[in-house]
Scaffold this active site. Structure first.
Site, PDB file in Angstrom:
ATOM      1  N   CYS A   1       0.770  -1.216   0.025  1.00 21.25           N
ATOM      2  CA  CYS A   1       0.026   0.105   0.028  1.00 21.25           C
ATOM      3  C   CYS A   1       0.827   1.285  -0.067  1.00 21.25           C
ATOM      4  O   CYS A   1       0.207   2.146  -0.519  1.00 21.25           O
ATOM      5  CB  CYS A   1      -0.996   0.073   1.203  1.00 21.25           C
ATOM      6  SG  CYS A   1      -1.830  -1.731   1.286  1.00 21.25           S
TER       7      CYS A   1
ATOM      8  N   HIS B   1      -5.145   6.215   0.259  1.00 18.83           N
ATOM      9  CA  HIS B   1      -5.000   4.754  -0.054  1.00 18.83           C
ATOM     10  C   HIS B   1      -6.586   4.269   0.161  1.00 18.83           C
ATOM     11  O   HIS B   1      -6.988   4.836   1.358  1.00 18.83           O
ATOM     12  CB  HIS B   1      -4.126   4.409   0.957  1.00 18.83           C
ATOM     13  CG  HIS B   1      -4.113   2.835   0.892  1.00 18.83           C
ATOM     14  ND1 HIS B   1      -4.331   1.904  -0.288  1.00 18.83           N
ATOM     15  CD2 HIS B   1      -3.943   1.812   1.854  1.00 18.83           C
ATOM     16  CE1 HIS B   1      -4.287   0.599   0.108  1.00 18.83           C
ATOM     17  NE2 HIS B   1      -3.959   0.799   1.287  1.00 18.83           N
TER      18      HIS B   1
ATOM     19  N   ASN C   1      -9.264  -2.752  -1.957  1.00 17.14           N
ATOM     20  CA  ASN C   1      -7.972  -2.286  -1.298  1.00 17.14           C
ATOM     21  C   ASN C   1      -7.132  -2.740  -2.664  1.00 17.14           C
ATOM     22  O   ASN C   1      -6.644  -4.042  -2.518  1.00 17.14           O
ATOM     23  CB  ASN C   1      -7.542  -2.795  -0.029  1.00 17.14           C
ATOM     24  CG  ASN C   1      -6.200  -2.192   0.229  1.00 17.14           C
ATOM     25  OD1 ASN C   1      -5.330  -1.868  -0.702  1.00 17.14           O
ATOM     26  ND2 ASN C   1      -5.834  -2.335   1.458  1.00 17.14           N
TER      27      ASN C   1
HETATM   28  N1  ACO Z   1     -17.124 -11.043   7.346  1.00 16.36           N
HETATM   29  C1  ACO Z   1     -17.936 -11.368   8.896  1.00 16.36           C
HETATM   30  N2  ACO Z   1     -17.308 -11.147   9.982  1.00 16.36           N
HETATM   31  C2  ACO Z   1     -16.064 -11.019  10.005  1.00 16.36           C
HETATM   32  C3  ACO Z   1     -15.327 -10.807   8.905  1.00 16.36           C
HETATM   33  C4  ACO Z   1     -15.736 -10.887   7.654  1.00 16.36           C
HETATM   34  N3  ACO Z   1     -15.268 -10.914   6.401  1.00 16.36           N
HETATM   35  N4  ACO Z   1     -13.782 -11.029   9.366  1.00 16.36           N
HETATM   36  C5  ACO Z   1     -13.886 -10.790  10.559  1.00 16.36           C
HETATM   37  N5  ACO Z   1     -15.367 -10.855  10.985  1.00 16.36           N
HETATM   38  C6  ACO Z   1     -15.707 -10.869  12.307  1.00 16.36           C
HETATM   39  C7  ACO Z   1     -14.510 -11.398  13.501  1.00 16.36           C
HETATM   40  O1  ACO Z   1     -14.191 -12.685  13.403  1.00 16.36           O
HETATM   41  C8  ACO Z   1     -14.913 -10.796  14.768  1.00 16.36           C
HETATM   42  O2  ACO Z   1     -16.050 -11.613  15.233  1.00 16.36           O
HETATM   43  P1  ACO Z   1     -16.040 -12.029  16.820  1.00 16.36           P
HETATM   44  O3  ACO Z   1     -16.518 -10.626  17.475  1.00 16.36           O
HETATM   45  O4  ACO Z   1     -17.232 -13.001  16.911  1.00 16.36           O
HETATM   46  O5  ACO Z   1     -14.757 -12.388  17.294  1.00 16.36           O
HETATM   47  C9  ACO Z   1     -15.631  -9.429  14.186  1.00 16.36           C
HETATM   48  O6  ACO Z   1     -16.099  -9.662  12.985  1.00 16.36           O
HETATM   49  C10 ACO Z   1     -14.935  -8.451  14.448  1.00 16.36           C
HETATM   50  O7  ACO Z   1     -13.723  -8.390  13.744  1.00 16.36           O
HETATM   51  P2  ACO Z   1     -12.622  -7.304  14.079  1.00 16.36           P
HETATM   52  O8  ACO Z   1     -11.469  -7.958  13.477  1.00 16.36           O
HETATM   53  O9  ACO Z   1     -12.514  -7.052  15.652  1.00 16.36           O
HETATM   54  O10 ACO Z   1     -13.178  -6.043  13.316  1.00 16.36           O
HETATM   55  P3  ACO Z   1     -12.492  -4.588  13.085  1.00 16.36           P
HETATM   56  O11 ACO Z   1     -13.731  -3.883  13.796  1.00 16.36           O
HETATM   57  O12 ACO Z   1     -11.271  -4.502  13.523  1.00 16.36           O
HETATM   58  O13 ACO Z   1     -12.751  -4.647  11.566  1.00 16.36           O
HETATM   59  C11 ACO Z   1     -11.055  -4.711   9.570  1.00 16.36           C
HETATM   60  C12 ACO Z   1     -11.770  -5.562  10.742  1.00 16.36           C
HETATM   61  C13 ACO Z   1     -12.312  -4.202   8.731  1.00 16.36           C
HETATM   62  C14 ACO Z   1     -10.120  -5.402   8.870  1.00 16.36           C
HETATM   63  C15 ACO Z   1     -10.486  -3.462  10.165  1.00 16.36           C
HETATM   64  O14 ACO Z   1      -9.795  -3.706  11.329  1.00 16.36           O
HETATM   65  C16 ACO Z   1      -9.520  -2.799   9.114  1.00 16.36           C
HETATM   66  O15 ACO Z   1     -10.057  -2.175   8.118  1.00 16.36           O
HETATM   67  N6  ACO Z   1      -8.411  -2.745   9.499  1.00 16.36           N
HETATM   68  C17 ACO Z   1      -7.451  -2.085   8.610  1.00 16.36           C
HETATM   69  C18 ACO Z   1      -7.043  -2.884   7.530  1.00 16.36           C
HETATM   70  C19 ACO Z   1      -6.167  -2.323   6.466  1.00 16.36           C
HETATM   71  O16 ACO Z   1      -6.118  -1.187   6.209  1.00 16.36           O
HETATM   72  N7  ACO Z   1      -5.586  -2.960   5.640  1.00 16.36           N
HETATM   73  C20 ACO Z   1      -4.656  -2.645   4.693  1.00 16.36           C
HETATM   74  C21 ACO Z   1      -3.146  -2.368   4.944  1.00 16.36           C
HETATM   75  S1  ACO Z   1      -2.130  -3.748   4.962  1.00 16.36           S
HETATM   76  C22 ACO Z   1      -1.313  -3.593   3.812  1.00 16.36           C
HETATM   77  O17 ACO Z   1      -0.476  -2.477   3.478  1.00 16.36           O
HETATM   78  C23 ACO Z   1      -0.991  -4.460   2.604  1.00 16.36           C
END
Ligand code: ACO
Length: 328
Positions: free
Chosen positions: A114, A255, A285
């Site tokens: 990214c 991004h 992304n």
């Molecule tokens: N569908 C349904 N439920 C899901 C999914 C999915 N695809 N993925 C996770 N869940 C569930 C989890 O299991 C969890 O369930 P639980 O509460 O029963 O344990 C619940 O959803 C919440 O999961 P979290 O991981 O705590 O959710 P969060 O609010 O942190 O959101 C997310 C996750 C969307 C990935 C967020 O953290 C995010 O966008 N982070 C940034 C990621 C990013 O920008 N990455 C790119 C940069 S990396 C690079 O440079 C290559």
């Protein structure tokens, strides 16, 4: 000191569309979760035989057309990618062949994906500033779909494939172009987003494949918290450093990692969402390509115009992040 002016942009996304509903057929997820948590509705996935260099070459051809130049005019090609065609040699050399840029030299940069958009533009602008190059192709491309565990819902729903290209031309300091850039890295987040196996630290063994360690892993919450601070702080810093205020900025192009990251960061900056352009709902992304695709699409749609002052901001694995301040 010479300035880098953007004289052409282009982007390419593969034809295959994978919607959230398609993903619901292969993993335990929902359109509602992906839409509200990330802001994605669909993403593009490369064909089995499509290479990173193929996608970048397509984007480059569009950018060259928009810039009204031929491949002979290009004297350097820089590619930022997390998924090169081969580990070695540089994929940018394959792009050079595909577009027929016989007067260019080419090299790749790896920034974990990214952040590559702003790192590549920043580096290219230095080659123009010191007079080494007159016309540079900055390509950014990633086939993320090949680096994902399609059974891991926490990462598989986030990414898409795509490529972008920007043509930079050397102009006088008084003209419009890249005004400044600033890059950052913090080893604290080294393992927050990474691919465990495939490098020398951990070769791909049968055991690694069994444990799916050749695929991308991420601490989503850590990246979210890092991004919502790094993004607004970096935008504020580059604007202040150049003796401007946020009200001087016409657009912030971020991004495309998560719509909530963009919303939260724009709110922190006190800049309305109308002053950003996003397409995460269509493409997901696309890692290193996302800022370039958003910029190219915003220009194509007439949203961003000549004379606009724009801050490009990206962040991700490393952790690494950065900004480019420019006048279009
Ligand atoms: N569908 C349904 N439920 C899901 C999914 C999915 N695809 N993925 C996770 N869940 C569930 C989890 O299991 C969890 O369930 P639980 O509460 O029963 O344990 C619940 O959803 C919440 O999961 P979290 O991981 O705590 O959710 P969060 O609010 O942190 O959101 C997310 C996750 C969307 C990935 C967020 O953290 C995010 O966008 N982070 C940034 C990621 C990013 O920008 N990455 C790119 C940069 S990396 C690079 O440079 C290559």
């Amino acid at each position: 000191m010479r300035k880098s002016q953007i004289i052409g942009t282009g982007y390419y996304v593969p034809g295959k569309i994978v919607t959230n509903f398609d993903l619901m057929k292969i993993m335990d997820t929902s359109d509602e979760w992906i839409t509200t948590k990330i802001g994605i509705k669909e993403r593009r996935i490369a064909a089995e035989d499509e290479l990173t260099s193929d996608m970048a070459a397509e984007a480059a051809k569009k950018a060259m057309k928009n810039a009204n130049i031929t491949a002979d005019d290009i004297d350097m090609i820089l590619l930022a990618t997390n998924f090169p065609d081969h580990i070695s040699p540089a994929t940018s050399v394959a792009i050079q062949k595909k577009i027929g840029a016989k007067n260019a030299f080419a090299f790749d940069i790896r920034t974990g994906g990214c952040p590559g958009s702003v790192f590549s533009l920043s580096i290219a602008s230095k080659y123009i500033a010191d007079g080494t190059c007159k016309t540079i192709l900055v390509a950014t491309a990633d086939i993320n779909s090949k680096g994902l565990d399609w059974e891991d819902r926490s990462t598989a729903v986030i990414f898409g494939d795509g490529a972008a290209a920007i043509i930079l031309k050397s102009v006088d300091e008084t003209e419009a172009g890249i005004i400044d850039s600033k890059l950052y890295t913090d080893p604290e987040g080294y393992y927050a987003a990474y691919i465990p196996a495939g490098g020398v630290a951990e070769p791909i063994t049968e055991q690694a494949i069994k444990e799916k360690r050749q695929y991308f892993r991420m601490d989503g919450r850590a990246i979210f918290d890092f991004a919502t601070k790094a993004f607004p702080d970096a935008v504020k810093e580059i604007v202040k450093k150049n003796k401007m205020t946020l009200s001087d900025i016409d657009f912030v192009i971020s991004h495309q990692a998560n719509l909530n990251i963009i919303r939260q960061s724009m709110e922190n900056l006190g800049i309305p969402m109308e002053k950003t352009y996003y397409n995460i709902h269509k493409y997901g992304n696309t890692s290193s390509a996302s800022v370039g695709i958003a910029l190219a699409e915003a220009i194509e749609n007439g949203v961003i115009k000549k004379g606009d002052k724009v801050v490009l901001v990206s962040f991700g694995a490393g952790t690494a992040w950065g900004t480019v301040l420019l006048e279009l």
